[in-house]
Enzyme design. Structure first.
Site, PDB file in Angstrom:
ATOM      1  CG  HIS A   1      49.499  30.681  43.516  1.00  6.69           C
ATOM      2  ND1 HIS A   1      49.521  31.799  42.707  1.00  6.69           N
ATOM      3  CD2 HIS A   1      50.761  30.574  44.035  1.00  6.69           C
ATOM      4  CE1 HIS A   1      50.725  32.350  42.733  1.00  6.69           C
ATOM      5  NE2 HIS A   1      51.493  31.629  43.527  1.00  6.69           N
TER       6      HIS A   1
ATOM      7  CE1 TYR B   1      42.019  35.065  39.617  1.00  8.96           C
ATOM      8  CE2 TYR B   1      43.437  35.601  37.746  1.00  8.96           C
ATOM      9  CZ  TYR B   1      43.154  35.675  39.105  1.00  8.96           C
ATOM     10  OH  TYR B   1      43.998  36.356  39.943  1.00  8.96           O
TER      11      TYR B   1
END
Length: 468
Positions: free
Chosen positions: A67, A130
């Site tokens: 992605h 993240y």
């Protein structure tokens, strides 16, 4: 376990591996997963995260990606082990470059905008975290790449055709690299593009969006709110109100403050919110014009004499609140359009003998050099802040420069008469006070590695171009 914070580069430009100190005993371990001051000092971009996401993978073999998102990420593992791979999906020569490594509690990775990322859990119950510096917007689509793309050649520890591997239907349908549209870089916006400086900036920032105030009204909150700021990374504000005499009138004062103070303040707020680099242009008029040895320095206290200088000083202070900003302070600007040099050249050719003030002293600034200084500071990543930016050489009066124009165009410089600023101002209304000493100290700019042309040399080249 690692006991030293280290950052290393990879084959993908901007993709950084961070080795984290982990302190453990029989109870478990502790680490500083994100430590801005230490990490930035070692070379990690100060990317200003705004959101923290967690991904839980129940079983070994869970595989996600590849992605690509339009934001920066800082990825680290909370528990378990992960094989991670990245593919550069950005426009440019590094498109398709790959890197992979294994992540555990000792390792984190900084992933720049436009680099595709993928992860395969190597243990049950894997959790990775993240940080990102922008918010997810539903409905937007971004480049993605098939996990088994042959050009990427990612050596998945658990083969993708293994019964252990879990891949979503959406990820199985991702295209191969030759069918991927690369992610374009964020854009540059030049405001005031039809002005002298805007015209000089445009060739140095190819592909920039060029607007003037009739296309983006910096004093209109609705127009600013509607602009797609998330598509940009650099804003060059070359727009300003420069009618210094008209600024002394009731009507002019309001317009001047709106353009030179309120508008830069609005841009500074936007720059802070969207992590933009904001470049703004200032003036010697923020000083009262004392004869300072070596010229006015960037940190000299403001002391503007008139409305124009006051509004520009306010704009400087506002722009300085943006974390990523450059203020380029300049004087006596000469470029493509109406200016003093063109006026003197025309008067010389038309047989008119001008009378020019001889007690205002400074240096000319050619827009080509000011634009080049801008490009240098931005492209080299010079420290943010204020820089004086004019041409170099001896300080001269307006009358001196007028004589030079006459000489260089083949006319008698003795035709240029002189007067004082006070005498010139008599009977003129409105009239703005002018600083008598406008020379700016250029030490900071030259220390950054940029040296403008000598003003006399630049003047000669400019007049030759006018004559062609």
């Amino acid at each position: 376990m690692s006991d030293e914070l280290r950052i290393e580069s990879t084959s993908v430009p901007g993709l950084l591996v961070v080795h984290l100190p982990v302190h453990g005993d029989e109870r478990g371990w502790f680490k500083e997963n994100w430590q801005r001051e230490k990490m930035v000092a070692l070379g990690l971009p100060d990317f200003a995260p705004v959101q923290n996401n967690m991904s839980f993978n129940a079983h070994r073999g869970a595989t996600r990606g590849i992605h690509t998102e339009p934001w920066d990420k800082f990825v680290s593992v909370a528990t378990g082990r992960v094989f991670a791979a990245w593919v550069d999906m950005r426009e440019g020569p590094s498109f398709g470059t790959t890197f992979w490594t294994e992540l555990d509690e000792h390792t984190a990775v900084f992933v720049p905008r436009g680099v595709g990322n993928s992860y395969q859990a190597l243990t049950d119950g894997t959790v990775y975290s993240y940080l990102v510096n922008d918010h997810y917007v539903p409905g937007r689509t971004y480049p993605a790449l098939h996990l088994a793309d042959p050009t990427a050649g990612i050596p998945w520890p658990i083969p993708l055709d293994s019964t252990e591997v879990e891949i979503s239907a959406k990820d199985r349908a991702n295209p191969l690299l030759d069918a991927v549209a690369p992610m374009a870089p964020k854009k540059t916006l030049i405001i005031g593009a039809r002005g002298q400086l805007g015209r000089a900036l445009a060739p140095l920032f190819p592909g920039a969006t060029l607007v003037d105030l009739d296309e983006l009204d910096l004093t209109a909150p609705a127009a600013l709110a509607a602009w797609p700021w998330r598509d940009y990374e650099l804003v060059l504000n070359a727009a300003a109100y420069t009618a210094v005499d008209q600024a002394e009138t009731t009507e002019g004062r309001a317009v001047c403050w709106a353009a030179n103070a309120a508008a830069p303040a609005a841009l500074a707020r936007i720059a802070a919110e969207h992590h933009l680099t904001l470049v703004h242009y200032s003036t010697d008029y923020v000083f009262e014009g004392s004869d300072v040895e070596g010229g006015h320095r960037e940190d000299e206290p403001f002391a503007p004499l008139g409305v124009y200088g006051q509004s520009k000083a306010a704009g400087d202070l506002a722009v300085a609140t943006a974390p990523r900003h450059y203020v380029l302070r300049t004087s006596w600007v000469i470029g493509e359009g109406h200016n003093f040099v063109r006026t003197m050249a025309k008067l010389a050719a038309d047989g008119v003998d001008p009378v020019v003030v001889d007690d205002q002293v400074g240096r000319l600034t050619f827009t080509s050099d000011l634009a080049a200084a801008t490009h240098h500071l931005v492209s080299t990543g010079a420290p943010f802040g204020t820089y004086n930016a004019t041409n170099t050489g001896a300080a001269r009066s307006w009358a001196d420069y007028a004589r030079s124009v006459f000489t260089l165009t083949g006319h008698d410089p003795a035709r240029v008469g002189t007067t004082s600023t006070a005498a010139y101002a008599e009977g003129r209304s409105p009239w703005a006070p002018r600083p008598l000493h406008s020379t700016l100290n250029l030490d900071k700019l030259t220390a950054s590695g940029f040296r403008p042309r000598d003003a006399d040399d630049a003047l000669g080249a400019y007049l030759r171009e006018l004559g062609d």
